[in-house]
Scaffold this motif. Sequence first.
Motif, PDB file in Angstrom:
ATOM      1  N   UNK A   1     -14.860 -31.419   0.816  1.00 40.99           N
ATOM      2  CA  UNK A   1     -15.103 -32.836   1.076  1.00 40.99           C
ATOM      3  C   UNK A   1     -16.403 -33.306   0.421  1.00 40.99           C
ATOM      4  N   UNK A   2     -17.399 -32.426   0.347  1.00 42.19           N
ATOM      5  CA  UNK A   2     -18.687 -32.789  -0.249  1.00 42.19           C
ATOM      6  C   UNK A   2     -18.604 -32.912  -1.766  1.00 42.19           C
ATOM      7  N   UNK A   3     -17.903 -31.982  -2.401  1.00 45.01           N
ATOM      8  CA  UNK A   3     -17.863 -31.940  -3.866  1.00 45.01           C
ATOM      9  C   UNK A   3     -16.546 -32.427  -4.468  1.00 45.01           C
ATOM     10  N   UNK A   4     -15.613 -32.833  -3.683  1.00 46.20           N
ATOM     11  CA  UNK A   4     -14.267 -33.298  -4.059  1.00 46.20           C
ATOM     12  C   UNK A   4     -13.350 -32.126  -4.389  1.00 46.20           C
ATOM     13  N   UNK A   5     -12.085 -32.410  -4.297  1.00 46.36           N
ATOM     14  CA  UNK A   5     -11.031 -31.419  -4.539  1.00 46.36           C
ATOM     15  C   UNK A   5     -11.094 -30.859  -5.961  1.00 46.36           C
ATOM     16  N   UNK A   6     -11.592 -31.644  -6.915  1.00 50.57           N
ATOM     17  CA  UNK A   6     -11.664 -31.210  -8.320  1.00 50.57           C
ATOM     18  C   UNK A   6     -12.494 -29.938  -8.510  1.00 50.57           C
ATOM     19  N   UNK A   7     -13.490 -29.731  -7.649  1.00 50.96           N
ATOM     20  CA  UNK A   7     -14.391 -28.590  -7.804  1.00 50.96           C
ATOM     21  C   UNK A   7     -14.038 -27.417  -6.891  1.00 50.96           C
ATOM     22  N   UNK A   8     -13.008 -27.565  -6.077  1.00 55.46           N
ATOM     23  CA  UNK A   8     -12.663 -26.516  -5.109  1.00 55.46           C
ATOM     24  C   UNK A   8     -12.443 -25.170  -5.794  1.00 55.46           C
ATOM     25  N   UNK A   9     -11.671 -25.135  -6.869  1.00 56.85           N
ATOM     26  CA  UNK A   9     -11.383 -23.878  -7.552  1.00 56.85           C
ATOM     27  C   UNK A   9     -12.660 -23.247  -8.099  1.00 56.85           C
ATOM     28  N   UNK A  10     -13.551 -24.061  -8.635  1.00 56.64           N
ATOM     29  CA  UNK A  10     -14.797 -23.558  -9.220  1.00 56.64           C
ATOM     30  C   UNK A  10     -15.661 -22.875  -8.168  1.00 56.64           C
ATOM     31  N   UNK A  11     -15.939 -23.563  -7.045  1.00 54.72           N
ATOM     32  CA  UNK A  11     -16.839 -22.929  -6.080  1.00 54.72           C
ATOM     33  C   UNK A  11     -16.149 -21.898  -5.207  1.00 54.72           C
ATOM     34  N   UNK A  12     -14.860 -22.001  -4.999  1.00 57.73           N
ATOM     35  CA  UNK A  12     -14.162 -20.982  -4.201  1.00 57.73           C
ATOM     36  C   UNK A  12     -14.073 -19.650  -4.948  1.00 57.73           C
ATOM     37  N   UNK A  13     -14.032 -19.705  -6.273  1.00 50.95           N
ATOM     38  CA  UNK A  13     -13.952 -18.475  -7.066  1.00 50.95           C
ATOM     39  C   UNK A  13     -15.319 -17.969  -7.517  1.00 50.95           C
ATOM     40  N   UNK A  14     -16.394 -18.666  -7.154  1.00 52.58           N
ATOM     41  CA  UNK A  14     -17.740 -18.207  -7.499  1.00 52.58           C
ATOM     42  C   UNK A  14     -18.000 -16.857  -6.830  1.00 52.58           C
ATOM     43  N   UNK A  15     -18.664 -15.960  -7.534  1.00 53.35           N
ATOM     44  CA  UNK A  15     -18.934 -14.607  -7.034  1.00 53.35           C
ATOM     45  C   UNK A  15     -20.269 -14.582  -6.287  1.00 53.35           C
ATOM     46  N   UNK A  16     -20.261 -13.938  -5.141  1.00 56.31           N
ATOM     47  CA  UNK A  16     -21.448 -13.811  -4.308  1.00 56.31           C
ATOM     48  C   UNK A  16     -22.472 -12.878  -4.946  1.00 56.31           C
ATOM     49  N   UNK A  17     -23.750 -13.173  -4.772  1.00 56.10           N
ATOM     50  CA  UNK A  17     -24.818 -12.300  -5.263  1.00 56.10           C
ATOM     51  C   UNK A  17     -25.086 -11.127  -4.322  1.00 56.10           C
ATOM     52  N   UNK A  18     -24.812 -11.314  -3.041  1.00 57.90           N
ATOM     53  CA  UNK A  18     -25.178 -10.278  -2.078  1.00 57.90           C
ATOM     54  C   UNK A  18     -24.003  -9.491  -1.497  1.00 57.90           C
ATOM     55  N   UNK A  19     -22.768  -9.855  -1.847  1.00 58.23           N
ATOM     56  CA  UNK A  19     -21.599  -9.087  -1.407  1.00 58.23           C
ATOM     57  C   UNK A  19     -20.829  -8.695  -2.661  1.00 58.23           C
ATOM     58  N   UNK A  20     -20.780  -7.416  -2.997  1.00 61.20           N
ATOM     59  CA  UNK A  20     -20.124  -6.991  -4.243  1.00 61.20           C
ATOM     60  C   UNK A  20     -18.686  -7.495  -4.364  1.00 61.20           C
ATOM     61  N   UNK A  21     -18.377  -8.130  -5.484  1.00 59.84           N
ATOM     62  CA  UNK A  21     -17.044  -8.600  -5.847  1.00 59.84           C
ATOM     63  C   UNK A  21     -16.415  -9.564  -4.836  1.00 59.84           C
ATOM     64  N   UNK A  22     -17.214 -10.215  -4.028  1.00 63.44           N
ATOM     65  CA  UNK A  22     -16.678 -11.171  -3.049  1.00 63.44           C
ATOM     66  C   UNK A  22     -16.822 -12.591  -3.578  1.00 63.44           C
ATOM     67  N   UNK A  23     -15.750 -13.348  -3.485  1.00 61.74           N
ATOM     68  CA  UNK A  23     -15.817 -14.751  -3.870  1.00 61.74           C
ATOM     69  C   UNK A  23     -16.376 -15.565  -2.709  1.00 61.74           C
ATOM     70  N   UNK A  24     -16.789 -16.775  -3.006  1.00 59.96           N
ATOM     71  CA  UNK A  24     -17.287 -17.657  -1.956  1.00 59.96           C
ATOM     72  C   UNK A  24     -16.176 -17.933  -0.937  1.00 59.96           C
ATOM     73  N   UNK A  25     -14.957 -18.093  -1.428  1.00 56.33           N
ATOM     74  CA  UNK A  25     -13.813 -18.320  -0.534  1.00 56.33           C
ATOM     75  C   UNK A  25     -13.654 -17.156   0.453  1.00 56.33           C
ATOM     76  N   UNK A  26     -13.814 -15.928  -0.035  1.00 50.58           N
ATOM     77  CA  UNK A  26     -13.699 -14.749   0.829  1.00 50.58           C
ATOM     78  C   UNK A  26     -14.881 -14.679   1.796  1.00 50.58           C
TER      79      UNK A  26
END
Length: 182
Positions: A97-122
């Motif tokens: 809702x903050x960044x709009x639906x257009x960016x959902x895929x981008x930030x949901x698939x972003x990789x975490x710095x502190x959890x190995x191989x974990x996406x933001x969605x996970x």
Amino acid sequence: MHVAYSLSAHREYLPSGAPSEPILAEAAVRIMASNHFQTPKNLSEYLSNALITRAERRELIGRLLLIQAFDPAFVERDRINPINFSLAIPVIDFLVALFTQNYKKIFCQAISDNIPRATLQHAFQNPVVYFTHRGKAADSSIINDYLSWKVMSRGMAIQCHNYQEAIDFLLPVLFHRRKTLS
């Protein structure tokens, strides 16, 4: 809303303050959610008043952006009872809702710095965010684990003090809903 905390024995002064008030905030949210209330328009009229500093205007705009993201995410989540704003929403729904639906895929698939191989969605599949109002921090001492659970229990976001580096707002996120806050 100003509250008297106590009355001194000598009655020379009255300790008082303006604490966060979840009940008053809930009432305001319900008014703002009504169809006839237009938050951006009303805020624009309020900001046209020359008595409000530029810094305060920026703070209000930041708060408006957070409210405008939280409310639709909440209503989308709770269509059965959309007037009850006293429930937390999933962090991912808030971000969409903050960044709009257009960016959902981008930030949901972003990789975490502190959890190995974990996406933001996970990483954020279970955590929830909840706030109905904000408190203004006088300094950086508010940024700690001890006070975070108190802020979460009051449904309060924290707007950092004016000279806080790199952080403007702290939003209360609960990672484990089934565990007790301790």
